[in-house]
Design a protein around this motif. Structure first.
Motif, short mmCIF file in Angstrom:
data_model
loop_
_atom_site.label_atom_id
_atom_site.label_comp_id
_atom_site.label_asym_id
_atom_site.label_seq_id
_atom_site.Cartn_x
_atom_site.Cartn_y
_atom_site.Cartn_z
N THR B 25 -3.51 70.05 91.16
CA THR B 25 -4.54 70.65 90.32
C THR B 25 -4.29 72.15 90.16
N LEU B 26 -3.84 72.76 91.23
CA LEU B 26 -3.63 74.21 91.22
C LEU B 26 -2.53 74.61 90.24
N LEU B 27 -1.42 73.87 90.28
CA LEU B 27 -0.30 74.23 89.42
C LEU B 27 -0.59 74.05 87.95
N GLN B 29 -3.46 74.20 86.29
CA GLN B 29 -4.83 74.58 86.00
C GLN B 29 -5.03 74.93 84.51
#
Lengths: 216, 251
Positions: B25-27, B29
């Motif tokens: 999810t972080l990568l 975003q």
């Protein structure tokens, strides 16, 4: 049952407070921000490269026209691709020089043709016209009665092109020079050599005729 | 005790999966980043790797593929910097090697940068190409693809020979960039396939004609070569006769 209930409670409590105390949220925000900055830098550098490429294409567009001028650095930049600059080289090809020398030979300007053929032999060591240039030089030297030089060039010709028919013609001339100098044995040996070394019928016929003439 | 072990194993797996999911999810975003961040007129757009994004402006739709950069220069003028993009509607696309102009609202064109060349594919409608430095522009009809490369020694950008679109590759790319429904995509692909079949037919005729011309030109060249060889042979024979006359005749 109590243990199971406690475990579930602890697990739910752990997952709920894990992010709160681990600092993962802050790290994630920081990473996202860094990633955004990195991507912004990528956009900046890509756009700068695009502008550079645009400018290079604009320069390339006007460059060929400017090479007409005598500005050395600009000409040097485009020299590899300018067609017009290649044209003067045509004047330096061995074929052009050979044709010019041959014309002088046909017009019986032997002194001039000899100088030109000698020049071709010296300059274009790998030219396809080399055997013919040698032969015409030998013939020209014979015509101006420079027999010493003629024999010298013939020797080179025999060394370098022993199987060429023109060498056979040259050898006939060599025999005639020896005949003129009363060196009949050497002349005979040359005619015999021509007779045995070449297939050309006319050449053989002539060598035989000259050989018979000496024997008489 | 056995129950406790099972619970511990289950918990350890759940935590692992949870951490993995958070990283993904972080990568991913964001899908698009613009530069400057608060731009209004001139804007640079970039998609993140493995992401696509569609910019909609009225009837114009620009779908950027993965890791693509474009620069908006004016309301209808975009500079294509890198990557791959689909342009739908009236638009002018600036490239370092020239300009692409699309005048039909229904047009759909694909542009990508491959090495030093720019590949242009016309899925729907035609596109006018104005190569840099060239006095005249060229048109890429619908269903065709062509490449534009840098300015050559003549002083203008080089445009390749038009060929029918590599449909297999294009449909695969189009599908990965498409943001509508599957049904809608299937309908658009059906239209494209008809256009592509027509283009392929036309180009095969052109190639047939070109190959016939090449064969004719080759035959003509062979004939000329034959004449030249004969002339050379005659000249050599005359020269030989002259040498024979000179040497045998003891001139």
């Amino acid at each position: 049952m109590f243990s199971l209930g406690l475990m579930i409670f602890l697990f739910v409590a752990f997952t709920s407070f894990k992010n709160h105390f681990s600092g993962l949220r802050e790290t994630k925000e920081m990473l996202t921000h860094t990633q955004t900055l990195l991507e912004q830098e990528k956009i900046k550098s890509s756009i700068a490269y695009y502008e550079l490429e645009n400018m290079r294409q604009n320069v390339a567009m006007v460059l060929p026209k400017s090479t007409i001028s005598k500005d050395y650095p600009v000409r040097m930049l485009a020299s590899v691709s300018r067609d017009s600059l290649k044209k003067p080289l045509e004047g330096f090809s061995s074929t052009a020089a050979f044709n010019n020398a041959k014309k002088q030979f046909r017009d019986k300007n032997y002194k001039k043709s000899n100088a030109l053929f000698a020049d071709i032999i010296r300059t274009y060591k790998y030219s396809i016209h080399l055997p013919e240039a040698y032969f015409l030089l030998v013939e020209g030297l014979y015509q101006v009665s420079d027999y010493e030089k003629c024999l010298k060039e013939l020797n080179v010709m025999i060394d370098q092109f022993p199987e060429n028919e023109l060498t056979g013609f040259g050898m006939i001339r060599m025999g005639q020079i020896f005949e003129k100098r009363e060196r009949l044995d050497e002349a005979k040996s040359i005619y015999t050599s021509v007779l045995h070394s070449f297939e050309n019928k006319e050449l053989k016929k002539q060598a035989q005729f000259l050989l018979d003439k000496i024997d008489l | 005790m056995k129950m406790l072990r099972i619970i511990l194993v289950f918990l350890s797996f759940s935590m692992e999966i949870h951490v993995e999911a958070e990283w993904v999810t972080l990568l991913n975003q964001a899908a698009l980043i613009q530069y400057p961040a608060d731009c209004v007129e001139v804007c640079g757009y970039k998609t993140f790797p493995l992401r696509k994004y569609t910019i909609e402006e009225g009837k114009r739709k620009i779908t950027l593929g993965s890791d693509t950069i474009i620069l908006k220069k004016a309301s209808e003028i975009y500079a294509f910097v890198s990557g791959e993009a689909l342009f739908k509607g009236v638009v002018a696309i600036e490239l370092p090697v020239g300009m692409l102009k699309v005048e039909d609202e229904k047009s759909l064109i694909y542009v990508s940068k491959r090495d030093d060349k720019y590949l242009v594919r016309t899925l729907l409608g035609a596109v006018k190409v104005e190569p840099k430095g060239a006095a005249k522009g060229v048109e890429i009809p619908q269903g065709y693809e062509n490449t534009i490369s840098g300015v050559i020694v003549n002083g203008f950008a080089e445009v390749g020979f038009p060929i029918s679109i590599d449909a297999n590759e294009m449909i695969y790319k189009w599908a990965s960039m498409y943001d509508g429904s599957k049904k809608q995509f299937a309908a658009e692909v059906a239209v494209f396939k008809e256009i592509h079949a027509r283009a392929r037919n036309e180009i095969s005729q052109v190639y047939t004609e070109i190959s016939e011309r090449m064969i004719a030109s080759h035959n003509e060249q062979m004939e000329k070569e034959k004449i030249r060889r004969e002339k050379d042979r005659r000249e050599r024979a005359a020269l030989q006769r002259m040498y024979e006359r000179k040497v045998m005749g003891l001139e």
